[in-house]
Design a protein around this motif. Structure first.
Motif, PDB file in Angstrom:
ATOM      1  N   PHE A  16      46.480 -33.977 105.116  1.00  9.50           N
ATOM      2  CA  PHE A  16      46.489 -34.215 106.545  1.00  9.50           C
ATOM      3  C   PHE A  16      47.914 -34.968 106.950  1.00  9.50           C
ATOM      4  O   PHE A  16      48.453 -34.545 107.722  1.00  9.50           O
ATOM      5  N   LEU A  17      48.074 -35.801 106.067  1.00  8.77           N
ATOM      6  CA  LEU A  17      49.236 -36.747 106.465  1.00  8.77           C
ATOM      7  C   LEU A  17      50.321 -35.907 106.096  1.00  8.77           C
ATOM      8  O   LEU A  17      51.426 -35.990 106.733  1.00  8.77           O
ATOM      9  N   LEU A  18      50.398 -35.044 105.091  1.00 10.68           N
ATOM     10  CA  LEU A  18      51.659 -34.321 104.674  1.00 10.68           C
ATOM     11  C   LEU A  18      51.839 -33.389 105.822  1.00 10.68           C
ATOM     12  O   LEU A  18      52.979 -33.228 106.203  1.00 10.68           O
ATOM     13  N   ILE A  51      42.600 -36.439 102.911  1.00 11.74           N
ATOM     14  CA  ILE A  51      43.524 -37.910 103.120  1.00 11.74           C
ATOM     15  C   ILE A  51      45.056 -37.428 102.929  1.00 11.74           C
ATOM     16  O   ILE A  51      45.863 -37.645 103.624  1.00 11.74           O
ATOM     17  N   PRO A  52      45.217 -37.196 101.692  1.00  5.01           N
ATOM     18  CA  PRO A  52      46.898 -36.894 101.435  1.00  5.01           C
ATOM     19  C   PRO A  52      47.444 -35.656 102.272  1.00  5.01           C
ATOM     20  O   PRO A  52      48.700 -35.610 102.868  1.00  5.01           O
ATOM     21  N   PHE A  82      42.324 -35.873 111.905  1.00  7.51           N
ATOM     22  CA  PHE A  82      41.771 -36.336 110.702  1.00  7.51           C
ATOM     23  C   PHE A  82      40.181 -36.047 110.284  1.00  7.51           C
ATOM     24  O   PHE A  82      39.992 -35.298 109.303  1.00  7.51           O
ATOM     25  N   LEU A  88      45.345 -38.790 116.376  1.00  5.44           N
ATOM     26  CA  LEU A  88      45.452 -38.539 114.773  1.00  5.44           C
ATOM     27  C   LEU A  88      44.090 -38.702 114.173  1.00  5.44           C
ATOM     28  O   LEU A  88      43.708 -37.798 113.344  1.00  5.44           O
ATOM     29  N   GLU A 138      50.970 -33.165 108.860  1.00  3.34           N
ATOM     30  CA  GLU A 138      51.223 -33.744 110.060  1.00  3.34           C
ATOM     31  C   GLU A 138      53.036 -34.037 110.105  1.00  3.34           C
ATOM     32  O   GLU A 138      53.674 -33.780 111.006  1.00  3.34           O
ATOM     33  N   TRP A 139      53.224 -34.553 108.775  1.00  2.00           N
ATOM     34  CA  TRP A 139      54.996 -34.901 108.652  1.00  2.00           C
ATOM     35  C   TRP A 139      55.531 -33.667 108.566  1.00  2.00           C
ATOM     36  O   TRP A 139      56.646 -33.571 109.416  1.00  2.00           O
TER      37      TRP A 139
END
Length: 317
Positions: free
Chosen positions: A258-260, A255-256, A35, A31, A262-263
């Motif tokens: 990439f996490l979004l 930052i936000p 990122f 991960l 991935e989810w």
């Protein structure tokens, strides 16, 4: 003193990021590489597209060129020698493409940059199928996940450092003038073609290196993997969300999102592309200049209100 504190904070942050994969397992390192890959891509993309306001969708073209440079050469040349070779290939292609297309502007440049990636993908597919007789290639390189992460971190630091250096000099003034009004900049004595070509080449070389660095993660690569257009769109969305015209904007956009993403890819794999498009549209409408610009505007308004209230209190006193 303030400048020294900023340098110290940046150096400390870079040190923490460098040590980050040492605390993670295999999944966490994967991960982290994903990122940092998008941080490097977004910062490199914004190096040209941020100040000039040229929206380039050619990111995946140079990313794929870097990946395929490793795929073609890894059986004959050391991986550490392939990286500079990939950078030279990216530079050569960017100079040819830049000289041919940077006179275009607006939607014409966007269309061409998107078509460039598709053209390169189709040419490689034709070559692999008709000349070599195999669609994909295997990559065996003596590099592990942590090394890939550290190299991507290095590319990100170089991209941000170049942007900082450019913004502080005459080249930065020239680029901002081009972004405001290209015709006026030309009449003011700015060599518009040279400035755009220089920045486009710098950006393209860094993006090519990102593709070359990440290529060993796949082990097996083919055109549909290396030239996936989603890479271009995600890079643009991330840079625009944070604010491509700001030094740290791309980082805050990655930052936000990439996490979004991935989810979303894990929970809605069949609707991922549609949601990606909706997010793109929302960002363009809600944050046209990026989140950092919105925060800066809000802070300036707050300071103005405080100043006005202080003036009122002084008069009443």
């Amino acid at each position: 003193m303030k400048t020294a504190a900023i340098y110290t904070s940046v150096a400390g942050g870079a040190g923490l990021l460098a040590a980050f994969p040492l605390w993670l397992g295999d999944y966490g390192q994967g991960l982290a590489v994903g990122f940092m890959g998008y941080v490097a891509l977004a910062c490199s993309w914004a190096l040209f597209s941020g100040p000039t306001r040229y929206v380039s969708l050619a990111t995946v073209a140079f990313f794929g060129i870097g990946a395929y440079s490793v795929a073609f050469l890894n059986e004959y040349v050391s991986y550490w020698l392939i990286l500079p070779c990939a950078g030279l290939v990216g530079l050569a292609v960017s100079l040819v493409v830049g000289l041919a297309t940077l006179r275009l502007a607006g939607i014409y440049f966007v269309i061409f940059s998107f078509g460039l990636a598709e053209m390169v993908r189709q040419l490689l597919t034709w070559y692999e199928v008709n000349i070599t007789g195999a669609l994909g290639r295997y990559i065996f390189a003596p590099v592990d996940t942590r090394h890939i992460y550290w190299m991507l971190l290095g590319i990100s630091i170089v991209a941000i450092g170049l942007r900082w250096w450019i913004d502080r000099g005459r080249l930065g003034l020239a680029v901002r003038a081009i972004g405001d009004d290209e015709t006026v900049a030309g009449h003011a004595g700015v060599d518009v073609t040279w400035v755009k070509l220089a920045l486009f080449s710098l950006s393209s070389v860094l993006i090519t290196l990102v593709g070359a660095v990440q290529a060993p993660r796949w082990v097996y690569v083919e055109p549909s993997i290396a030239f996936n257009p989603t890479i271009s769109f995600m890079t643009v969305i991330m840079a625009l969300l944070g604010g491509a015209s700001r030094l740290w904007g791309p980082l805050f956009g990655v930052i936000p999102l990439f996490l979004l993403f991935e989810w979303l890819s894990g929970h809605f794999p069949d609707h991922y592309s549609m949601i990606l498009g909706l997010v793109f549209i929302a960002i363009v409408f809600v944050f046209p200049d990026g989140v950092l610009a919105r925060i800066e505007d809000g802070w300036q308004k707050l300071r103005c209100r405080r100043s006005e209230s202080e003036v009122v209190h002084e008069r009443l006193a």
